[in-house]
Write a protein that holds these residues in place. Structure first.
Motif, PDB file in Angstrom:
ATOM      1  N   LEU A  35       0.843  -1.195   0.000  1.00  0.00           N
ATOM      2  CA  LEU A  35       0.000   0.000   0.000  1.00  0.00           C
ATOM      3  C   LEU A  35       0.875   1.242   0.000  1.00  0.00           C
ATOM      4  N   PRO A  36       0.447   2.292  -0.714  1.00  0.00           N
ATOM      5  CA  PRO A  36       1.215   3.534  -0.682  1.00  0.00           C
ATOM      6  C   PRO A  36       1.271   4.110   0.728  1.00  0.00           C
ATOM      7  N   ILE A  37       2.426   4.655   1.088  1.00  0.00           N
ATOM      8  CA  ILE A  37       2.592   5.272   2.399  1.00  0.00           C
ATOM      9  C   ILE A  37       1.833   6.585   2.477  1.00  0.00           C
ATOM     10  N   GLY A  38       1.679   7.286   1.328  1.00  0.00           N
ATOM     11  CA  GLY A  38       0.956   8.546   1.299  1.00  0.00           C
ATOM     12  C   GLY A  38      -0.544   8.328   1.183  1.00  0.00           C
ATOM     13  N   LEU A  39      -1.283   9.379   1.529  1.00  0.00           N
ATOM     14  CA  LEU A  39      -2.734   9.287   1.531  1.00  0.00           C
ATOM     15  C   LEU A  39      -3.300   9.161   0.127  1.00  0.00           C
ATOM     16  N   LEU A  40      -2.736   9.891  -0.842  1.00  0.00           N
ATOM     17  CA  LEU A  40      -3.351  10.009  -2.158  1.00  0.00           C
ATOM     18  C   LEU A  40      -2.747   9.021  -3.145  1.00  0.00           C
ATOM     19  N   GLU A  41      -3.618   8.360  -3.894  1.00  0.00           N
ATOM     20  CA  GLU A  41      -3.181   7.552  -5.034  1.00  0.00           C
ATOM     21  C   GLU A  41      -3.415   8.299  -6.347  1.00  0.00           C
ATOM     22  N   ALA A  42      -4.552   8.953  -6.462  1.00  0.00           N
ATOM     23  CA  ALA A  42      -4.845   9.729  -7.666  1.00  0.00           C
ATOM     24  C   ALA A  42      -6.007  10.667  -7.374  1.00  0.00           C
ATOM     25  N   LEU A 252       1.374  14.932   0.321  1.00  0.00           N
ATOM     26  CA  LEU A 252       2.402  15.117   1.353  1.00  0.00           C
ATOM     27  C   LEU A 252       1.952  14.608   2.716  1.00  0.00           C
ATOM     28  N   ILE A 253       0.784  13.999   2.790  1.00  0.00           N
ATOM     29  CA  ILE A 253       0.261  13.519   4.077  1.00  0.00           C
ATOM     30  C   ILE A 253       0.632  12.046   4.240  1.00  0.00           C
ATOM     31  N   PRO A 254       1.490  11.718   5.190  1.00  0.00           N
ATOM     32  CA  PRO A 254       1.851  10.309   5.395  1.00  0.00           C
ATOM     33  C   PRO A 254       0.757   9.580   6.165  1.00  0.00           C
ATOM     34  N   VAL A 255       0.512   8.351   5.773  1.00  0.00           N
ATOM     35  CA  VAL A 255      -0.457   7.517   6.497  1.00  0.00           C
ATOM     36  C   VAL A 255       0.214   6.981   7.756  1.00  0.00           C
ATOM     37  N   PRO A 256      -0.363   7.195   8.934  1.00  0.00           N
ATOM     38  CA  PRO A 256       0.289   6.739  10.166  1.00  0.00           C
ATOM     39  C   PRO A 256       0.338   5.221  10.245  1.00  0.00           C
ATOM     40  N   GLN A 260      -1.491   3.706  18.159  1.00  0.00           N
ATOM     41  CA  GLN A 260      -2.263   4.759  18.831  1.00  0.00           C
ATOM     42  C   GLN A 260      -1.884   6.157  18.402  1.00  0.00           C
ATOM     43  N   LEU A 261      -1.180   6.325  17.275  1.00  0.00           N
ATOM     44  CA  LEU A 261      -0.793   7.649  16.807  1.00  0.00           C
ATOM     45  C   LEU A 261      -1.601   8.017  15.569  1.00  0.00           C
ATOM     46  N   HIS A 262      -2.362   9.127  15.667  1.00  0.00           N
ATOM     47  CA  HIS A 262      -3.091   9.665  14.522  1.00  0.00           C
ATOM     48  C   HIS A 262      -2.343  10.893  14.000  1.00  0.00           C
ATOM     49  N   VAL A 263      -2.632  11.246  12.769  1.00  0.00           N
ATOM     50  CA  VAL A 263      -2.009  12.411  12.126  1.00  0.00           C
ATOM     51  C   VAL A 263      -3.085  13.458  11.898  1.00  0.00           C
ATOM     52  N   MET A 264      -2.763  14.709  12.209  1.00  0.00           N
ATOM     53  CA  MET A 264      -3.714  15.808  12.026  1.00  0.00           C
ATOM     54  C   MET A 264      -3.102  16.846  11.092  1.00  0.00           C
ATOM     55  N   PHE A 265      -3.927  17.400  10.215  1.00  0.00           N
ATOM     56  CA  PHE A 265      -3.458  18.425   9.282  1.00  0.00           C
ATOM     57  C   PHE A 265      -4.592  19.415   9.057  1.00  0.00           C
ATOM     58  N   THR A 266      -4.262  20.531   8.467  1.00  0.00           N
ATOM     59  CA  THR A 266      -5.241  21.597   8.268  1.00  0.00           C
ATOM     60  C   THR A 266      -5.421  21.879   6.784  1.00  0.00           C
TER      61      THR A 266
END
Length: 1279
Positions: A35-42, A252-256, A260-266
């Protein structure tokens, strides 16, 4: 150097080519699951083409008032994040496009790592295609499944959700936003100027589809919602740039990692949280799991789940496209850990309706307007109407979908009633939150709690259905005994199980059980097994459900003798009242990503990565050292970013830290890719850093690659079709579940081949197997009256019942349980106890007068009664005589050796005897059955005399190899004390006994009940040399493969590894540095055979110090009064804490002729004694620790060939030895010596093989383990 770059595909209406332009960076790294480490595939933009809009506008000018047509949606823009060389990242002028042919399936031309190889030839020069799993021809219709309609009014934006599945079952997930724009704004000339056409105000929809390999439905919907605000206010000419910038941010958003660690962005105005998976075995849950509970009643929910588990052809219907995928995905999560194995297409466009004619199982979704059409055209479909909450069949045909098991369904319905499904009711008493993000966070917390409740309820449903599946698996031969499993199901539940057992879903589930998968199902099932006796009492309606299950039940509390017997099997679908996993929830941490760069240029993105690493560094520094799980997640994220930022050695160092923090999330494939791409200079630098050098060697050798589950198929047991010799017979018998023990199977083979060729033909085995199954059926048919059941213990079952015979106590049937014989009188059913097996004094065959004849009878003398019981069993007399004697002998063995397994084995022998006699039906049948009378033969050959000292000291014996085909050697033992305060937290606080067996296996017993808690923890194939417990938190295990494995004492999973040693680890020593004995202020010494001693800081697992000793095979280490005592083959050394030699004891000259080396060292510093033993010697030498030059004292042990282990307990020293004398079968002895007088106080006959290890349980008991010819653990009282 490689850097990420984007490609933008502008697609024309006829799809001949795809123009490509570089514009920014993205993450397209692959994790261990592909699976891609980043959030977006396309990210894909779909809508009408300009040509169609212009044609439409012109036609409407000429034909005002005509119906508005539907348009064909087309791909307008595609953004994907491949990686290209830094030099190619340019700012091309408008219209500067390269051309590449469009393919229906997006297959990449190259699959190359994102790391710089240092070779200019490796640079990517051709265009990179879009994701291979994405079909550009079908995607436009999925974005507009109801068609693209032109309207005269601007409509409200809508979302719906998609799932894409390739031929290998790999999934991508899409979230589609449909928004409306004026046609006049959308019509552009090729040169970019606005059209001069004047047409009525019309609106058309455009769709933006964000695709990810991860099912982040709510997150991606939030992201598109933030984009929507910008789309509403921007011009059509600016939308392309807005989408590009939006896609670049998502890339640019890495999938955690799991945990128990979530990622937050704006993404203004929203602050969005990207949740992580619970663990490696769970998918991401980013949707509202209660949606089906709002749409369906319990009956319909269970019908749908049953349809899924029986692999029906299902179609969901709704008037709202967004519900289709979400509802379908919820049901996929409800059946976890079982997984749907067939096509999953929750949204079918109008062009795809013919898919429902597929002959195989599937799950699809349609608009409600197609309900009648689908229902009439297709056969055997399960039609699920989400809007009305109904489940029906197509063409009025009733599809045979059996009901879910009754008891499991009742439990599910009961638990569902307690759910609070409405958020407004939950917060009606609270004030209104004025901050949007705070309101969203509050709603998210409520949803998370509800999701956990629903997961627990649906998991209970699955566990209630399949909780004892593992009891019918032959792990060695990978066979599932379908017939035996079905026979134990309730009659009304059998149609359901017969269908489920034939499915791919269930087959995959069995493979995971055979592969030892530790998922939530395994955890809940294990928790239920441990707590069975706490919350339920055995039912006395039936007294047997499965013989082989009885014969493999774990042993019970040694302090309660009446429970030392085979446990009664309960209903496999017993309701679990409010059961939940006993795993305490870790607090969730949220990591805030920095603001996205204002311009997506190469320097800006590098600066963004730098800010991200800086924040991770601060988070790591602020994390407590003992929270290794949280640290592991930070190391994982920092490793990813360092990898992207071309800091390859730093990335390797971060991934290396996962060995010490949480090895479960180690990205093996990614690290291998990183190692393969290192430049020459980087490899040279890595060689100067020992930890990186070791990691690289491990990756190259494949020694530490991530464990991949074996994919061997699961077989269903089938009767043999050819003659079988002994080896084939043993395998077939084990596969069938008749008996697992090899020695017993060999005796059975001898019995069945008596007087003939040493082969068993298929017909003979079929007949034997049939009679074995009938033995179970006959016992199940015994319905005992309540007044009889009251006389039996809860765990007793009737295994054998005679025909009605005349006895000295009246006419009736003789019943045999695992504990006693009793007479079940006829007429008015009554109970008369004949004898308990331990009370038998004599059993013999006699004759009784009957008119002028004398018929065979059986006489039993009870040591507690004067009268003798006699039964006219006639032709059954010989068999009953044989069976009762075997049970009597087994009872004597069990009592003498304090080992209930002897009774279990005797019961197995008796049941096999009965089956052999019924199978052979010849004059030699009883003689053949006598070959199985193993304990009676032992009783006759040698008197069962246990020395008084052994009998008084021995408390209990257990068999750690009870679930294995052959006994295993017990190499190391460890007792970890219990803790009462764990009980309140739902965690098992009982003491545990850890047993390291041959070939890297560890089994765990509950040290209160002595029941098996963990069947097998596999730690490689090497011998395990030492174990050490750190309170109730960790167990450290040193292996011959040089690795220190750290096991979580609660989950019993290996989650950390220490790899600093280079050869086998031989011993540990724990030093508490504070009077409070806190682990946070403790250090561990580990030693290896090459003389290396490493000092570990316990919280951080960092190496505090390391030194090498000059000696021959360092084999033990102990701490006493700030000094280290190390034992090697050639000497015993006293060291200062920093490794300086203070004192040395060498092998005495007069011992060199009789002993080659030291073998064991034990300290008794209160008496200033150092006890040593030697290889191939029965002599102990006791040194004065204050004056090693002083002549030592000597003790020679009688009837002993070699000392194998020693341990100090109170004022005694217990010494394990090998050796024996005379005809005794005892090879392993234990001598108990007084440390003051040095005299032997006791000589204990311990095991039938050498004593390999000794361990003290709180100075109250001594635990001894033996080599594989015995393979048992003995528990001894300490005076």
């Amino acid at each position: 150097m490689y850097s990420p770059c984007w490609k933008v595909f502008s697609v024309s209406r006829s799809f001949p080519t795809v123009p490509v332009r570089n514009f920014t960076f993205g993450i397209l790294m692959i994790d261990k699951d592909g699976l891609p480490i980043g959030l977006l595939e396309a990210c894909v933009v779909v809508g009408p083409s300009n040509d169609k809009l212009k044609e439409l506008s012109q036609s409407l000018l000429q034909e005002d008032g005509s119906p508005l047509p539907r348009l064909d949606p087309e791909v307008i823009q595609v953004c994907v994040p491949p990686f290209v060389p830094k030099d190619s990242v340019t700012e091309p002028a408008v219209g500067n496009f390269s051309r590449t042919p469009l393919r229906r399936s997006f297959i990449k031309k190259t699959d190359r790592p994102v790391i710089n190889t240092g070779n200019p030839k490796d640079e990517i020069t051709e265009d990179v295609s879009v994701p291979k799993d994405l079909d550009l021809v079908a995607l436009p219709h999925l974005c507009f499944p109801g068609g693209l309609q032109v309207t005269r009014e601007q409509k409200v934006e809508k979302f719906h959700f998609l799932v894409f599945t390739d031929v290998f079952g790999n999934q991508s997930h899409g979230v589609v936003l449909q928004y409306y724009k004026s046609i006049q704004e959308g019509i552009l000339h090729q040169n970019g100027h606005r059209s001069s056409y004047k047409s009525p105000q019309l609106y058309t929809a455009y769709a933006i589809c964000v695709i990810s390999k991860h099912p982040y439905y709510n997150t991606l919907k939030d992201c598109l919602s933030s984009l929507l605000g910008q789309l509403k206010i921007c011009q059509m000419t600016d939308i392309e740039e807005q989408v590009k910038e939006f896609s670049a941010k998502l890339s640019l958003i890495p999938v955690p990692p799991p945990g128990q660690l979530h990622v937050m962005f704006t993404l203004r105005p929203l602050t969005i949280v990207l949740p992580s998976k619970k663990d490696q075995n769970h998918p991401v849950i980013d949707l509202d799991l209660h949606l089906p509970f709002l749409c369906f009643k319990s009956r319909e929910l269970l019908q749908i789940i049953a349809s899924i588990l029986t692999e029906q052809r299902m179609v969901f219907f709704s008037s709202d496209w967004s519900k289709l995928t979400l509802i379908a995905e919820c049901f996929m999560l409800y059946i976890r850990p079982l997984r749907w194995q067939h096509p999953l297409v929750p949204v079918l466009s109008q062009q795809m309706l013919d898919f429902v004619m597929a002959p195989t199982a599937f799950l699809m979704g349609c608009h409600i307007s197609h309900y009648k059409e689908v229902a009439m055209e297709a056969d055997d479909l399960i039609l699920i109407n989400i809007d009305e909450g109904t489940v029906s069949c197509s063409r009025c045909h009733c599809v045979d979908v059996p009901d879910t098991p009754k008891v499991a369904a009742q439990s599910f319905k009961s638990r569902r009633k307690g759910l609070q499904l409405h958020y407004d009711l939950e917060v009606v008493h609270q004030s209104i939150c004025g901050d949007l993000n705070e309101f969203r966070m509050q709603r998210r917390r409520w949803q998370h709690r509800l999701n956990l409740e629903i997961q627990n309820i649906t998991l209970e449903l699955i566990v209630n259905m399949f909780r004892d599946v593992s009891d019918y698996l032959s792990y060695e031969h990978r066979v599932f005994n379908t017939d035996e499993f079905l026979k134990t199901r309730e009659p009304e539940d059998q149609p359901f199980y017969k269908k489920v057992l034939e499915t791919h879903i269930f087959h995959s589930f069995l493979k995971e059980r055979l592969n030892g998968k530790m998922d939530t199902f395994t955890q809940m099932e294990g928790s239920i097994r441990r707590d069975d006796q706490k919350w339920r009492r055995p039912s006395k309606e039936k007294n047997l459900t499965k013989l082989t299950k009885h014969l493999s039940t774990s042993l019970t509390n040694l302090d309660n003798e009446k429970k030392l017997s085979v446990l009664r099997q309960m209903s496999p679908t017993k309701i679990i009242p409010e059961m939940s996993l006993n795993t305490p929830a870790r607090p969730v941490k949220v990591f805030q990503l920095p603001d996205f760069p204002p311009l997506f240029t190469y320097p800006n993105v590098r600066h963004y990565f730098g800010d991200l690493i800086h924040l991770l560094n601060k988070a790591i520094s602020a994390s407590p050292p003992d929270d290794s799980s949280l640290l592991a997640r930070y190391f994982y994220l920092r490793g990813l970013i360092n990898m992207l930022n071309s800091k390859h050695l730093d990335a390797l160092s971060d991934f290396q830290n996962l060995y010490k923090t949480d090895i479960k999330i180690f990205p093996g494939e990614q690290v291998k890719m990183l190692v393969d791409s290192l430049q020459v200079e980087e490899r040279v630098q890595a060689q100067t850093r020992p930890e990186l050098n070791r990691l690289i060697c491990q990756v190259k050798n494949g020694e530490k690659s991530v464990h991949m589950e074996s994919d061997y198929h699961v077989k269903t047991f089938k009767l043999p079709k050819a003659n079988m010799e002994l080896e084939e017979f043993v395998k077939c018998t084990q596969e069938s579940g008749i008996v697992r023990d090899v020695a017993t199977t060999q005796r059975l083979f001898e019995a069945l081949t008596i007087g003939g060729q040493k082969q068993i033909d298929p017909e003979m085995f079929r007949v034997f197997y049939t009679f074995w199954q009938e033995t179970e059926a006959v016992a199940q048919e015994v319905l005992l009256p309540a007044e009889v059941l009251e006389q039996l213990e809860n765990n007793e079952s009737v295994y054998k019942l005679s025909s009605s015979v005349k006895t000295s106590y009246g006419v009736g049937k003789i019943a045999m349980t695992q504990k006693r014989l009793f007479l079940l009188t006829t007429g008015r059913p009554g109970y008369f106890e004949i004898t308990k097996f331990r009370d038998i004094e004599e059993v013999k065959i006699s004759t009784a007068p009957f008119l002028i004849l004398r018929i065979p009878s059986l006489k039993i003398k009870n040591s507690l009664r004067k009268d003798i019981f006699e039964a006219n069993l006639k032709s059954e007399s010989e068999l009953w005589n044989l069976m009762i004697k075997e049970m009597w002998a087994g009872r004597m063995m069990a009592d003498n050796h304090k080992d209930p397994q002897y009774m279990q084995q005797a019961l197995t022998n008796v049941l096999l005897m009965d089956t052999v006699v019924r199978c052979l039906q010849t004059q030699k049948a009883v003689y053949a059955a006598s070959k199985l009378a193993y304990f009676e033969k032992l009783r006759q050959e040698a008197p069962m005399i246990i020395p008084r000292s052994t009998a008084d000291t021995l408390k209990h014996k257990i068999n750690p190899s009870q679930n294995m085909m052959k006994p295993q050697s017990v190499n190391v033992l460890l007792y970890t004390p219990g803790q009462l305060n764990f009980c309140d937290s739902g965690v098992d606080g009982n003491p545990k006994l850890w047993c390291a067996l041959s070939c890297g296996k560890v089994v765990v017993f509950n040290a209160v009940s002595w029941s098996l808690m963990q069947n097998c923890i596999n730690l490689g194939d090497s011998r395990l040399n030492c174990m050490m417990g750190l309170d109730q938190e960790q167990v450290w295990i040193g292996s011959q493969d040089s690795v220190i494995y750290i096991i979580n004492a609660q989950s019993m999973l290996c989650h950390k590894q220490l790899t600093e040693h280079h050869v086998e680890v031989t011993d540990f020593a724990l030093e508490k540095l504070s009077p409070e004995n806190r682990l946070s202020q403790a250090q561990v010494y580990s030693c290896s055979a090459d003389g290396i001693v490493i000092v570990w800081d316990v919280p951080s697992l960092k190496v505090k110090m390391q030194f090498r000793l000059s000696c021959d095979r360092l084999q033990s280490i102990q701490v006493y009064n700030d000094a280290l005592w190390c034992g090697a083959r050639d000497c015993v050394m006293k060291l200062s804490p920093n490794g300086a030699l203070l004192r040395k004891i060498s092998l005495p000259d007069n011992m060199k002729n009789t002993a080659s080396a030291f073998s064991r060292v034990t300290l008794l510093m209160e008496r200033q004694q150092i006890w040593t033993s030697f290889t191939d010697s029965a002599e102990l030498i006791i040194w004065d620790s204050t004056d090693p030059i002083k002549p030592p004292k000597r003790v020679t042990l009688p009837n002993c060939s070699e000392v194998t282990c020693m341990i100090r307990v109170k004022k005694q020293v217990w010494v394990g030895c090998s050796g024996g004398s005379g005809l005794s079968k005892v090879v392993g002895k234990i001598f108990v010596l007084d440390s003051e007088s040095l005299e032997v106080e006791k000589e204990l006959e311990a095991h039938e093989d050498i004593v390999q290890t000794l361990f003290s349980a709180e100075d109250r008991y001594i635990l001894s383990g033996s080599a594989k010819l015995d393979g048992k653990i003995a528990i001894w009282r300490v005076d």
